[in-house]
Enzyme design. Structure first.
Site, PDB file in Angstrom:
ATOM      1  N   HIS A 109      45.383 -26.289 -12.784  1.00 41.80           N
ATOM      2  CA  HIS A 109      43.983 -26.513 -13.133  1.00 41.80           C
ATOM      3  C   HIS A 109      43.843 -27.737 -14.030  1.00 41.80           C
ATOM      4  CE1 HIS A 109      42.557 -22.200 -12.057  1.00 41.80           C
ATOM      5  NE2 HIS A 109      42.493 -23.019 -11.042  1.00 41.80           N
TER       6      HIS A 109
ATOM      7  N   CYS B 126      54.706 -18.509 -11.064  1.00 43.43           N
ATOM      8  CA  CYS B 126      55.375 -18.408 -12.358  1.00 43.43           C
ATOM      9  C   CYS B 126      56.091 -17.052 -12.461  1.00 43.43           C
ATOM     10  CB  CYS B 126      54.344 -18.534 -13.484  1.00 43.43           C
ATOM     11  SG  CYS B 126      55.103 -18.335 -15.102  1.00 43.43           S
TER      12      CYS B 126
ATOM     13  N   CYS C  13      51.093 -13.966 -21.655  1.00 42.92           N
ATOM     14  CA  CYS C  13      52.230 -14.875 -21.753  1.00 42.92           C
ATOM     15  C   CYS C  13      52.436 -15.280 -23.218  1.00 42.92           C
ATOM     16  CB  CYS C  13      51.934 -16.085 -20.883  1.00 42.92           C
ATOM     17  SG  CYS C  13      53.117 -17.384 -21.062  1.00 42.92           S
TER      18      CYS C  13
ATOM     19  N   HIS D 227      49.861 -19.592 -10.029  1.00 46.18           N
ATOM     20  CA  HIS D 227      49.047 -18.373 -10.126  1.00 46.18           C
ATOM     21  C   HIS D 227      49.464 -17.315  -9.112  1.00 46.18           C
ATOM     22  CE1 HIS D 227      46.457 -20.669 -12.657  1.00 46.18           C
ATOM     23  NE2 HIS D 227      45.963 -21.407 -11.701  1.00 46.18           N
TER      24      HIS D 227
ATOM     25  N   SER E 275      40.300 -24.807 -16.363  1.00 44.97           N
ATOM     26  CA  SER E 275      41.525 -24.175 -16.866  1.00 44.97           C
ATOM     27  C   SER E 275      41.182 -23.031 -17.819  1.00 44.97           C
ATOM     28  CB  SER E 275      42.372 -25.234 -17.590  1.00 44.97           C
ATOM     29  OG  SER E 275      43.291 -24.608 -18.457  1.00 44.97           O
TER      30      SER E 275
ATOM     31  N   THR F  78      47.853 -13.222 -17.484  1.00 45.18           N
ATOM     32  CA  THR F  78      48.858 -13.808 -18.383  1.00 45.18           C
ATOM     33  C   THR F  78      48.246 -14.731 -19.436  1.00 45.18           C
ATOM     34  OG1 THR F  78      49.247 -15.580 -16.793  1.00 45.18           O
ATOM     35  CG2 THR F  78      50.766 -13.711 -16.725  1.00 45.18           C
TER      36      THR F  78
ATOM     37  N   ASN G 275      43.207 -21.128 -19.612  1.00 49.45           N
ATOM     38  CA  ASN G 275      43.923 -21.110 -20.897  1.00 49.45           C
ATOM     39  C   ASN G 275      43.367 -22.171 -21.844  1.00 49.45           C
ATOM     40  OD1 ASN G 275      46.060 -23.444 -21.221  1.00 49.45           O
ATOM     41  ND2 ASN G 275      46.046 -22.919 -19.053  1.00 49.45           N
TER      42      ASN G 275
ATOM     43  N   GLU H 148      44.772 -16.020 -10.366  1.00 49.70           N
ATOM     44  CA  GLU H 148      45.898 -15.126 -10.700  1.00 49.70           C
ATOM     45  C   GLU H 148      45.448 -13.667 -10.605  1.00 49.70           C
ATOM     46  OE1 GLU H 148      48.070 -15.741 -14.485  1.00 49.70           O
ATOM     47  OE2 GLU H 148      47.822 -13.588 -14.750  1.00 49.70           O
TER      48      GLU H 148
HETATM   49  S1  SF4 Z   1      50.776 -19.870 -19.115  1.00 50.53           S
HETATM   50 FE1  SF4 Z   1      52.580 -18.551 -19.070  1.00 50.53          FE
HETATM   51  S2  SF4 Z   1      52.253 -17.277 -17.254  1.00 50.53           S
HETATM   52 FE2  SF4 Z   1      50.867 -19.004 -17.034  1.00 50.53          FE
HETATM   53  S3  SF4 Z   1      52.040 -20.500 -15.833  1.00 50.53           S
HETATM   54 FE3  SF4 Z   1      52.399 -20.954 -18.012  1.00 50.53          FE
HETATM   55  S4  SF4 Z   1      54.317 -19.883 -18.522  1.00 50.53           S
HETATM   56 FE4  SF4 Z   1      53.509 -18.996 -16.616  1.00 50.53          FE
END
Ligand code: SF4
Length: 281
Positions: A42, A96, A191, A74, A219, A163, A221, A126
């Site tokens: 992303h 992952c 994660c 994902h 994204s 995650t 995260n 994901e």
């Molecule tokens: S954030 Fe964590 S779970 Fe997601 S791709 Fe990266 S290492 Fe893997």
């Protein structure tokens, strides 16, 4: 700017770095053409860089007739890998390992007859992939509020999280379920990379005048990092690239903290830091 502090945790996580390396290797080895199902990560800048190297993107297998298909970090929905092999495609799996572990946890809970509750965003790829391996009565909720709006929860629930979801949200949902269910089993599937980044961004954001979070607008995260930074530093900005810095109106002499999502490449972060250093002040 008087001072620019870059977070140690900024940039590619293990899983994204691995996926990009796998994609570059697949482009070298073929067979071509080489596709990903959806964007490999992303981050639009990195996707463009890989596209310039020849990587193609397909929305689904119907759009791919030959060559190689890369499963992104994902993961893919149930049956996709088998279907790709049946079509004669070369399948390269960049899922992952932490996402695979989440899938295993879901299968374990389903085998023990728990209703599955995934704490995360229902529209995230994901979560869609993981949900496809779960029984039909499984639920997805990103917060306690969303869970309260869903009447389908049963008395025995197995809880996991996307995650990249905030650990605090998993804790809040699990705590709520203790009050309404007879039995719950929880796996901490967030994660550790994501947890560490959020902790560091909170610490940093409380000590600077301005926080900049670099990452793709798509994204998840990066969005979580921006949320965490904003709690400590009201002057938090999320940007995708250095071109957006001029419009932020950062005062000369400001102390600026910089972090980046797990899918933001190092060259984009370097560009942002370099531009900040050249800014007046
Ligand atoms: S954030 Fe964590 S779970 Fe997601 S791709 Fe990266 S290492 Fe893997």
């Amino acid at each position: 700017m008087s001072e620019i502090i870059l977070a140690e945790t900024a940039g590619f996580c293990f899983g994204v770095e691995r996926a990009v390396e796998i994609a570059v290797s697949a482009l070298e080895k073929g067979p071509k053409p080489v596709y990903t199902l959806g964007p490999i990560i992303h981050n639009p800048q990195e996707v463009q860089r890989l596209e310039a190297m020849g990587l193609l993107m397909a929305e689904n297998l119907d759009d791919i007739e030959r060559g190689t298909v890369i499963i992104r970090s994902h993961g893919a929905q149930k049956g996709v890998i088998e279907m790709a092999r049946l079509k004669g495609l070369n399948v390269v799996d960049a899922t992952c390992p932490f996402v695979n572990r989440l899938k295993e946890r879901v299968e374990t809970l389903a085998g023990e007859n728990y209703q599955i509750l995934i704490v995360g965003q229902a529209d995230h790829p994901e979560v869609k992939a993981i949900l496809s391996f779960a029984p039909a009565d499984s639920l997805v909720a990103k917060s306690v509020q969303e869970l309260k709006e869903n009447p389908g929860i049963k008395s025995r629930v197995g809880i996991v999280a996307q995650t990249t979801h905030a650990l605090e949200n998993l804790q809040r949902v699990a705590s709520y379920c203790v009050g309404i269910c007879k039995e719950i089993k929880v796996f901490r599937t967030t994660c550790q990379t994501t947890d560490a980044r959020r902790k560091q961004v909170r610490d940093m954001a409380g000590k600077v005048d301005v926080m900049i979070v670099v990452g793709g607008r798509n994204s998840a995260n990066t969005a979580r990092l921006t949320e965490a930074a904003t709690e400590e530093c009201p002057r938090t900005h999320q940007i995708e690239s250095a071109e957006e810095i001029a419009a932020l109106g950062i005062h000369p002499g400001s102390k600026v903290g910089v972090t980046a999502g797990a899918s933001t490449p190092g060259w984009v972060i370097d560009d942002v830091v370099g531009t900040l250093k050249k800014s007046p002040g």
